[in-house]
Design a protein around this motif. Structure first.
Motif, mmCIF file in Angstrom:
data_model
loop_
_atom_site.group_PDB
_atom_site.id
_atom_site.type_symbol
_atom_site.label_atom_id
_atom_site.label_comp_id
_atom_site.label_asym_id
_atom_site.label_seq_id
_atom_site.Cartn_x
_atom_site.Cartn_y
_atom_site.Cartn_z
ATOM 1 N N MET A 8 0.708 -1.158 -0.009
ATOM 2 C CA MET A 8 -0.010 -0.034 -0.124
ATOM 3 C C MET A 8 0.916 1.146 0.045
ATOM 4 N N THR A 9 0.756 2.257 -0.956
ATOM 5 C CA THR A 9 1.577 3.219 -0.967
ATOM 6 C C THR A 9 0.652 4.587 -0.944
ATOM 7 N N GLU A 10 0.984 5.414 0.151
ATOM 8 C CA GLU A 10 0.186 6.717 0.225
ATOM 9 C C GLU A 10 1.041 7.935 -0.574
ATOM 10 N N THR A 11 0.341 8.599 -1.510
ATOM 11 C CA THR A 11 0.950 9.797 -1.805
ATOM 12 C C THR A 11 0.119 10.817 -1.592
ATOM 13 N N HIS A 12 0.776 12.145 -1.322
ATOM 14 C CA HIS A 12 0.224 13.455 -1.316
ATOM 15 C C HIS A 12 0.308 14.166 -2.439
ATOM 16 N N PHE A 13 -0.496 14.684 -2.846
ATOM 17 C CA PHE A 13 -0.157 15.733 -3.893
ATOM 18 C C PHE A 13 -0.955 16.926 -4.176
ATOM 19 N N ILE A 14 -0.628 18.173 -4.612
ATOM 20 C CA ILE A 14 -1.193 19.232 -4.451
ATOM 21 C C ILE A 14 -2.158 19.809 -5.682
ATOM 22 N N ILE A 15 -2.914 20.037 -5.755
ATOM 23 C CA ILE A 15 -3.874 20.602 -6.824
ATOM 24 C C ILE A 15 -4.419 21.997 -6.238
ATOM 25 N N ASP A 16 -3.878 22.964 -7.308
ATOM 26 C CA ASP A 16 -4.176 24.372 -7.077
ATOM 27 C C ASP A 16 -4.094 24.915 -5.465
ATOM 28 N N GLY A 17 -3.328 24.392 -4.651
ATOM 29 C CA GLY A 17 -2.853 24.741 -3.358
ATOM 30 C C GLY A 17 -3.483 23.825 -2.290
ATOM 31 N N LYS A 18 -4.366 22.826 -2.948
ATOM 32 C CA LYS A 18 -5.034 21.982 -1.892
ATOM 33 C C LYS A 18 -4.408 20.708 -1.892
ATOM 34 N N THR A 19 -4.104 20.162 -0.647
ATOM 35 C CA THR A 19 -3.429 18.634 -0.633
ATOM 36 C C THR A 19 -4.287 17.669 -0.488
ATOM 37 N N LEU A 20 -4.182 16.595 -1.591
ATOM 38 C CA LEU A 20 -4.858 15.374 -1.507
ATOM 39 C C LEU A 20 -3.983 14.252 -1.199
ATOM 40 N N ALA A 21 -4.633 13.265 -0.807
ATOM 41 C CA ALA A 21 -3.933 11.882 -0.565
ATOM 42 C C ALA A 21 -4.506 10.651 -1.121
ATOM 43 N N SER A 22 -3.675 10.076 -1.921
ATOM 44 C CA SER A 22 -4.089 8.772 -2.771
ATOM 45 C C SER A 22 -3.475 7.467 -2.162
ATOM 46 N N VAL A 23 -4.381 6.734 -1.711
ATOM 47 C CA VAL A 23 -3.387 5.325 -1.497
ATOM 48 C C VAL A 23 -3.897 4.465 -2.391
ATOM 49 N N THR A 24 -2.825 3.653 -2.983
ATOM 50 C CA THR A 24 -3.216 2.572 -3.992
ATOM 51 C C THR A 24 -3.382 1.454 -3.265
ATOM 52 N N THR A 25 -4.524 1.127 -3.487
ATOM 53 C CA THR A 25 -5.039 -0.317 -2.719
ATOM 54 C C THR A 25 -5.218 -1.260 -3.919
ATOM 55 N N LYS A 26 -5.530 -2.517 -3.402
ATOM 56 C CA LYS A 26 -6.079 -3.555 -4.294
ATOM 57 C C LYS A 26 -7.574 -3.227 -4.601
ATOM 58 N N PHE A 27 -8.381 -4.084 -5.666
ATOM 59 C CA PHE A 27 -9.601 -4.088 -5.744
ATOM 60 C C PHE A 27 -10.210 -5.041 -4.727
ATOM 61 N N PRO A 28 -11.565 -4.649 -4.166
ATOM 62 C CA PRO A 28 -12.283 -3.485 -4.751
ATOM 63 C C PRO A 28 -12.015 -2.361 -4.066
ATOM 64 N N LEU A 29 -12.322 -1.092 -5.030
ATOM 65 C CA LEU A 29 -12.191 0.181 -4.445
ATOM 66 C C LEU A 29 -13.588 0.744 -4.300
ATOM 67 N N CYS A 30 -13.750 1.628 -3.219
ATOM 68 C CA CYS A 30 -15.017 2.163 -2.965
ATOM 69 C C CYS A 30 -14.952 3.582 -3.170
ATOM 70 N N ILE A 31 -15.815 4.257 -4.077
ATOM 71 C CA ILE A 31 -15.883 5.438 -4.591
ATOM 72 C C ILE A 31 -16.996 6.251 -3.769
ATOM 73 N N GLU A 32 -16.545 7.275 -2.934
ATOM 74 C CA GLU A 32 -17.366 7.908 -1.988
ATOM 75 C C GLU A 32 -18.412 8.913 -2.651
ATOM 76 N N SER A 33 -19.073 8.324 -3.579
ATOM 77 C CA SER A 33 -20.047 9.150 -4.523
ATOM 78 C C SER A 33 -21.367 9.670 -3.597
ATOM 79 N N PHE A 34 -21.663 10.891 -4.074
ATOM 80 C CA PHE A 34 -22.960 11.391 -3.334
ATOM 81 C C PHE A 34 -24.039 11.143 -4.228
#
Ligand SMILES: NC(=O)c1ccc[n+]([C@@H]2O[C@H](COP(=O)([O-])OP(=O)(O)OC[C@H]3O[C@@H](n4cnc5c(N)ncnc54)[C@H](O)[C@@H]3O)[C@@H](O)[C@H]2O)c1
Length: 383
Positions: free
Chosen positions: A1-27
């Motif tokens: 499992m790798t956690e990456t922090h990246f910056i988009i337009d000043g906002k920091t996001l975290a991405s964790v590469t996991t195995k399937f299944p992924l859960c998308i937190e849709s509304f």
């Protein structure tokens, strides 16, 4: 499992590469993304469907085994068919087949089938649940996550659209093997875009996986599954943060303002993802020439873009003779524009993105030079 922090337009996001299944937190409803490795799993999912919308080519290659109660709507995946007329005929078929919220509706195909299914299901009774099986490289590596859909009118591509997420995504990975080479690389280009959004680590992972997944017919399914997990985890991080595109999701347009302009001027002769690849190169060159990107970074990001086109040969008739003026002029039609300007999505380096506003009618020699030089280089890469 790798956690990456990246910056988009000043906002920091975290991405964790996991195995399937992924859960998308849709509304309002989260959804799961999982994979099928075998045709038997595919057949067992479709067997008890009430309604299947399927790409004609996919139906020929991977005919679904259905029960008596299944209605199969087969459609050629063409841009002409991605219309309101087709959406209405799908909805009419739902009515004729007594489809209700309890019915099992399955859409099988690439982005065109996804767009049609999601539009028809989003409109039918304000939300018909459906399961989506992406069959193209682009559908599997990128568009199956995010819940966007759009259709064309006679005058404009992707101009009618809505957010309409599936209730479940299942990726039949084995189907990627029948993708044509250029279309497959278009999908890989979108994966590379996501990696450039996220981090150097993601870009290096892409470079190391590429030899195992570059040729669809001989592709290593295990390596491809890793590629899917990497790519979709980054997309998940972005859409979980901003599903309805109020801010950071605009970053997914990286390469697209340039790419869409070129696609249109080239009469859509270029697969979309390859237009985006050229667009990313233009965005990076503009960033470098404007002093936003270091020289070593520029060399480091250009190399995987070029690598993605290895053995890709394209007819360049529609690209030769294009000018930077024409391309910049097309920026006015970009969906992200506000009438006076458009945000050009640029990177300082992988994992560090920012939005640079380009005001229409303000000529920039740096922008024009970047576009012209990239177009010449791209023509050398593909011929
Ligand atoms: N909704 C979104 O988020 C989103 C995102 C990106 C693109 N799009 C849209 O998606 C469309 C492009 O989609 P696409 O590139 O996924 O492909 P597509 O649906 O346009 O299909 C491309 C071709 O591949 C064929 N095909 C499909 N699966 C195959 C398989 N497994 N083996 C061999 N051939 C196969 C199709 O029959 C078709 O001829 C465009 O209309 C674009 O605007 C939508």
């Amino acid at each position: 499992m790798t956690e990456t922090h990246f910056i988009i337009d000043g906002k920091t996001l975290a991405s964790v590469t996991t195995k399937f299944p992924l859960c998308i937190e849709s509304f309002p409803q989260p959804y799961e993304v999982s994979i099928f490795s075998s045709e038997a799993e595919y057949q067992s999912l479709v067997l008890d469907a009430d309604f299947i919308l399927i790409d004609k080519n996919v139906a020929n290659r991977y005919p679904p085994t259905t029960s008596d109660g299944t209605y199969v709507f087969t459609l050629a995946a063409t841009e002409d068919n991605k219309s309101m007329t087709t959406v209405l005929s799908i909805i009419d078929a739902f009515i004729d087949q007594n489809i209700s919220k309890g019915s099992k509706v399955v859409a099988i195909g690439g982005g065109i089938i996804q767009d049609l299914a999601a539009c028809a299901c989003g409109l039918f009774r304000r939300g018909q649940p459906f399961i989506y099986l992406p069959t193209t490289s682009l559908g599997q590596l990128d568009s199956c996550v995010g819940g966007k859909c759009a259709i064309n009118t006679g005058k404009a591509k992707n101009i009618i659209g809505l957010f309409s997420a599936p209730k479940q995504v299942v990726i039949p990975v084995f189907m990627v093997r029948s993708m044509p080479l250029n279309e497959h690389r278009a999908g890989l280009s979108e994966m590379l875009r996501l990696c450039l959004t996220a981090s150097w680590k993601a870009v290096h992972d892409y470079v190391s996986i590429f030899p195992c997944i570059s040729d669809p017919s001989t592709l290593d399914l295990e390596a491809y599954t890793k590629a899917l997990a990497l790519s979709l985890s980054i997309k998940k991080a972005v859409v979980d943060y901003d599903e309805y595109e109020r801010n950071v999701r605009k970053s997914m347009n990286y390469g697209h303002t340039f790419g869409h302009a070129i696609e249109k001027l080239a009469n859509f002769s270029l697969p979309h993802g390859l237009g985006v690849l050229l667009g990313m190169h233009m965005a990076n060159t503009f960033s470098y020439k404007s002093g936003f990107m270091a020289r070593e970074t520029y060399a480091g990001v250009t190399s995987p873009l070029k690598m993605t086109l290895t053995n890709v040969r394209l007819n360049s008739d529609h690209l030769c003779g294009l000018t930077s003026d024409e391309i910049i002029d097309q920026f006015r039609y970009d969906k992200k524009g506000d009438g006076t300007s458009v945000p050009l999505i640029l990177i300082n380096s992988p994992g560090n993105m920012f939005f640079h506003r380009y005001y229409f009618g303000h000529p920039s020699n740096v922008l024009a030079d970047s576009i012209d030089s990239c177009l010449s280089e791209f023509l050398l890469w593909i011929t």
